[in-house]
Design an enzyme around this catalytic site. Sequence first.
Site, PDB file in Angstrom:
ATOM      1  N   SER A  27       0.838  -1.190   0.000  1.00 13.08           N
ATOM      2  CA  SER A  27       0.000   0.000   0.000  1.00 13.08           C
ATOM      3  C   SER A  27       0.887   1.260   0.000  1.00 13.08           C
ATOM      4  O   SER A  27       1.788   1.374  -0.828  1.00 13.08           O
ATOM      5  CB  SER A  27      -0.942  -0.030   1.205  1.00 13.08           C
ATOM      6  OG  SER A  27      -1.935   0.952   1.096  1.00 13.08           O
ATOM      7  N   ASP A 186      -5.506  -2.580  -3.475  1.00 14.84           N
ATOM      8  CA  ASP A 186      -4.555  -2.341  -2.394  1.00 14.84           C
ATOM      9  C   ASP A 186      -3.899  -3.625  -1.875  1.00 14.84           C
ATOM     10  O   ASP A 186      -4.573  -4.580  -1.512  1.00 14.84           O
ATOM     11  CB  ASP A 186      -5.320  -1.665  -1.256  1.00 14.84           C
ATOM     12  CG  ASP A 186      -4.441  -1.237  -0.108  1.00 14.84           C
ATOM     13  OD1 ASP A 186      -3.250  -1.555  -0.131  1.00 14.84           O
ATOM     14  OD2 ASP A 186      -4.961  -0.565   0.793  1.00 14.84           O
TER      15      ASP A 186
END
Length: 305
Positions: A27, A186
């Site tokens: 991320s 993500d």
Amino acid sequence: MDKVAWDLKLTYTPRPCEYFDLIGGTSTGGIIAVLLGRLRLSVDECLDIYSELSEQVFATQRFGNGRGIIRSRYDHTILERVIKEKLVQVQDEKDTVVVGAKPACMSQGANEMMKDNHSDICRTFVTATPANDVRTSHPSLFRTYDGRKNAAEDQLECEIWKALRATSAAPTFFDPIEINGLEYVDGGFGCNNPVLAVYEEAQAIWPGRNIGCIVSIGTGIPKVQTVDQIPSLCTLNFGEWGRTVLGWVDVLQRVATDCNIAHDDMTRRFMGKKKYFRFNVQQGAQFVPLDAWEQLPNLAVHTEA
């Protein structure tokens, strides 16, 4: 060594890419991993770029103050544009080699591939999660080096900006991105703490080699999100809405606890060996949302504490 060279050596601060053989991130941590490992920037340069990127990307929401599930809150095209601009900026600033340093990144700008021509210098990877199964605990890895040869998914190749978009495509914040025919979101949804992935990669790259040090850097302990915190969406029927809510709650709860699970696993593996070090913010960071770029100074205060 002459005096000028010696003075340069004394004043030169080594970069993380000169300390570590492998850096992995997930991320926003994936963005940092690429800045430090793939682009070989200093910590100060990384902080500056990350702060500018956060402010530009999160300055304006896509539609008022609404929170989205079907449609993301922020425009992913702005994120892509800013990432590409930063890659060009790195190219302009890093076309020289610092005395005493390893080669800087000779970037080709926005089209630079994740795969690195100098893959022996600080190998780097980021994780992303296949959008068709966000509950998976096996993330996909985008590497700067050749992966293991026994699985096709270990040979994912794309431009740097696509890898960064994939690892940071947090649902409700940014739309997924399609790479090589698959959609990714993500990396935190498949591997919120990639320390185990780093450990396994190191074993695969250097089989039989002794691991001298593993440093794991966290971003705080997140809150466990509950049903009443999931944004409402009146356009779905009850059955579909119920499945959506329960699915997201399950994923968010796992993400919130995943970091500590991975940390506990590594602690057991290296018990008493003084090789594994975990640094994390215990209090304060859970109150700083992902898009709260204006609170970065507050996050710095919590980190110092």
